[in-house]
Write an enzyme that holds these catalytic residues in place. Structure first.
Site, mmCIF file in Angstrom:
data_model
loop_
_atom_site.group_PDB
_atom_site.id
_atom_site.type_symbol
_atom_site.label_atom_id
_atom_site.label_comp_id
_atom_site.label_asym_id
_atom_site.label_seq_id
_atom_site.Cartn_x
_atom_site.Cartn_y
_atom_site.Cartn_z
ATOM 1 N N ARG A 72 -2.982 1.527 7.663
ATOM 2 C CA ARG A 72 -4.323 1.592 7.074
ATOM 3 C C ARG A 72 -5.297 0.640 7.766
ATOM 4 O O ARG A 72 -6.473 0.977 7.946
ATOM 5 C CB ARG A 72 -4.239 1.262 5.578
ATOM 6 N N HIS A 130 -9.029 1.551 9.155
ATOM 7 C CA HIS A 130 -10.240 0.831 8.743
ATOM 8 C C HIS A 130 -10.891 0.093 9.911
ATOM 9 O O HIS A 130 -12.079 -0.213 9.863
ATOM 10 C CB HIS A 130 -9.929 -0.138 7.596
ATOM 11 N N VAL A 161 -14.995 1.763 11.767
ATOM 12 C CA VAL A 161 -16.163 0.879 11.710
ATOM 13 C C VAL A 161 -16.512 0.429 13.128
ATOM 14 O O VAL A 161 -15.871 -0.447 13.689
ATOM 15 C CB VAL A 161 -15.865 -0.345 10.803
ATOM 16 N N SER A 190 -12.387 -5.374 14.914
ATOM 17 C CA SER A 190 -13.416 -6.058 14.106
ATOM 18 C C SER A 190 -12.910 -6.401 12.710
ATOM 19 O O SER A 190 -13.284 -7.428 12.146
ATOM 20 C CB SER A 190 -14.690 -5.218 14.025
ATOM 21 N N ASN A 201 -12.184 -2.872 1.690
ATOM 22 C CA ASN A 201 -11.119 -3.791 2.109
ATOM 23 C C ASN A 201 -10.805 -4.883 1.097
ATOM 24 O O ASN A 201 -9.682 -5.382 1.041
ATOM 25 C CB ASN A 201 -11.511 -4.465 3.438
ATOM 26 N N HIS A 216 -1.091 9.056 3.425
ATOM 27 C CA HIS A 216 -0.815 8.697 2.030
ATOM 28 C C HIS A 216 0.586 9.135 1.601
ATOM 29 O O HIS A 216 0.921 9.059 0.428
ATOM 30 C CB HIS A 216 -1.905 9.258 1.104
ATOM 31 N N ASP A 226 2.586 8.827 -3.092
ATOM 32 C CA ASP A 226 3.388 10.052 -3.269
ATOM 33 C C ASP A 226 4.745 9.641 -3.835
ATOM 34 O O ASP A 226 4.930 8.477 -4.211
ATOM 35 C CB ASP A 226 3.478 10.876 -1.966
#
Ligand code: HEM
Ligand SMILES: *[C@@H]1O[C@H](CO)[C@@H](O)[C@H](O)[C@H]1NC(C)=O
Ligand SMILES: *[C@@H]1O[C@H](CO)[C@@H](O)[C@H](O)[C@H]1NC(C)=O
Length: 325
Positions: free
Chosen positions: A68, A72, A76, A82, A100, A199, A246
């Site tokens: 993840r 993220h 961005v 970053s 975040n 996910h 899940d």
């Protein structure tokens, strides 16, 4: 060259040719390559994988958290490390941005990987690339597909909390908004569905799915009931209580898509992918065929890793992922 001589015969052609060259120049990801560090850091893949492996042995969820972080980071202003920059008194980074805050995790593991890499190849490998490799290794270790990670990204000297707030899709998103957020970074609807298959691992906080389990009707009732037991209705109560996304959160498989077909998506945004709309057929395909999912997922991860990298003399190779040099 033949193409150019044909298109230059008329004005429209000139515009086309200019547009084409802008496209080619603008595609800086053309500079990423799987063998970028093969001479400068030959042990890189081994080093990263061994640290990721021990982190996942300590806690299986860490694989999900690292995957993840890469998402993220890439959404961005491109995959530029970053998200890894700490806030200081004079600098606001992305860690406290809405998507975040109290949620993004795994930064210590990234530090551990980076220190291990710095020991053998100091100042050579970017934090952005470390994250790209760690995300791939996490997927592989948890049973998912493998792919060649393209490398050569450099690290940003800035970050943007505003862009993190505005570019990462929230779990309240509907299908159109998911399609358009991914489209904004050059990812197709199919890429979006495949990447959402992430996910299949990891967990979410009550605050991310509360309104769904109390208010939505396209959720299988026994799951709604079970989730309500650990996620109280009042806002602010048990916000950080966790539930798995899940049924097999430590295995990278296609169970997430089986769940969607059975109206068991935990997030509102998850169930949007199978709710009578244009992506139902993709979800069915992935639910019926794990090989198609694995292959589309790997392709989409490579595409996501190509989002606006800093290359050449742009950015820097950070020594410590938490701060600029
Ligand atoms: C399609 C739009 C997406 C939305 C709206 C979304 C939203 C979320 C939310 C709300 C959580 C739970 C966070 C929390 O409650 O703390 C989550 C977890 C997670 N997301 Fe997504 N996500 C999306 C796409 C993706 C993509 C593209 C990836 C990776 C390529 C990804 C990987 C993950 C993983 C692995 C977790 C579990 C993290 C952990 O357990 O630490 N997600 N996502
Ligand atoms: C980003 O979102 C957070 C949380 O909602 C908010 O506190 C912050 O001011 C936002 N930052 C910017 C730059 O818009
Ligand atoms: C469910 O919807 C009602 C009516 O819109 C709203 O007042 C309530 O806050 C929602 N409940 C949750 C848990 O989101």
């Amino acid at each position: 060259m033949a193409l150019f001589s044909i298109v230059f015969k008329n004005n429209v052609g000139i515009y086309l040719a200019v547009a084409l060259s802008i496209l080619l120049i603008g595609n800086s990801s053309a500079q990423l390559s799987t063998d970028f560090y093969s001479k400068s850091c030959p042990q890189l893949f081994y080093t990263v994988k061994s640290v990721v492996h021990s982190a996942i042995q300590r806690e299986a969820r860490m694989g999900a958290s690292l995957l993840r972080l890469f998402f993220h980071d890439c959404f961005v202003n491109g995959c530029d490390g970053s998200i890894l920059l700490d806030d200081t008194s004079s600098f606001t980074g992305e860690k406290r941005a809405a998507p975040n805050l109290n949620s993004a995790r795994g930064f210590d593991v990234v530090d551990n990987i980076k220190s291990a890499v710095e020991k053998t190849c100091p100042g050579v490998v970017s934090c952005a690339d470390v994250l790209a490799i760690a995300a791939r290794d996490s997927v592989v270790i948890l049973g998912g597909p493998d792919w060649g990670v393209k490398l050569g990204r450099r690290d940003a000297r800035t970050a943007s909390q505003a862009a993190a707030n505005n570019s990462i899709p929230p779990p309240t998103s509907n299908l159109n908004s998911l399609i358009s957020r991914f489209g904004a970074v050059g990812l197709s609807t199919k890429d979006m569905v495949a990447l959402s298959g992430s996910h299949t691992i990891g967990q979410a906080r009550c605050t991310s799915f509360r309104s769904r389990i109390y208010n939505e009707t396209n959720l299988e009732s026994s799951l709604a009931k079970a989730r309500q037991e650990n996620c109280p209705r009042p806002n602010g109560v048990g916000d950080n209580n966790l539930a798995t996304l899940d049924q097999t959160p430590a295995t990278f498989d296609n169970n997430y898509f089986n769940g969607l077909v059975n109206r068991r998506g935990l997030l509102h945004s998850d169930q949007q992918l199978f709710n009578g709309g244009s992506t139902d057929s993709i979800v069915r395909t992935y639910s019926n065929n794990v090989n198609v999912f694995n292959s589309d997922f790997a392709i989409a991860m490579i595409k996501m890793g190509d989002i606006r990298p800093l290359t050449g003399s742009n950015g820097e190779i950070r020594k410590n992922c938490r701060r600029i040099n």
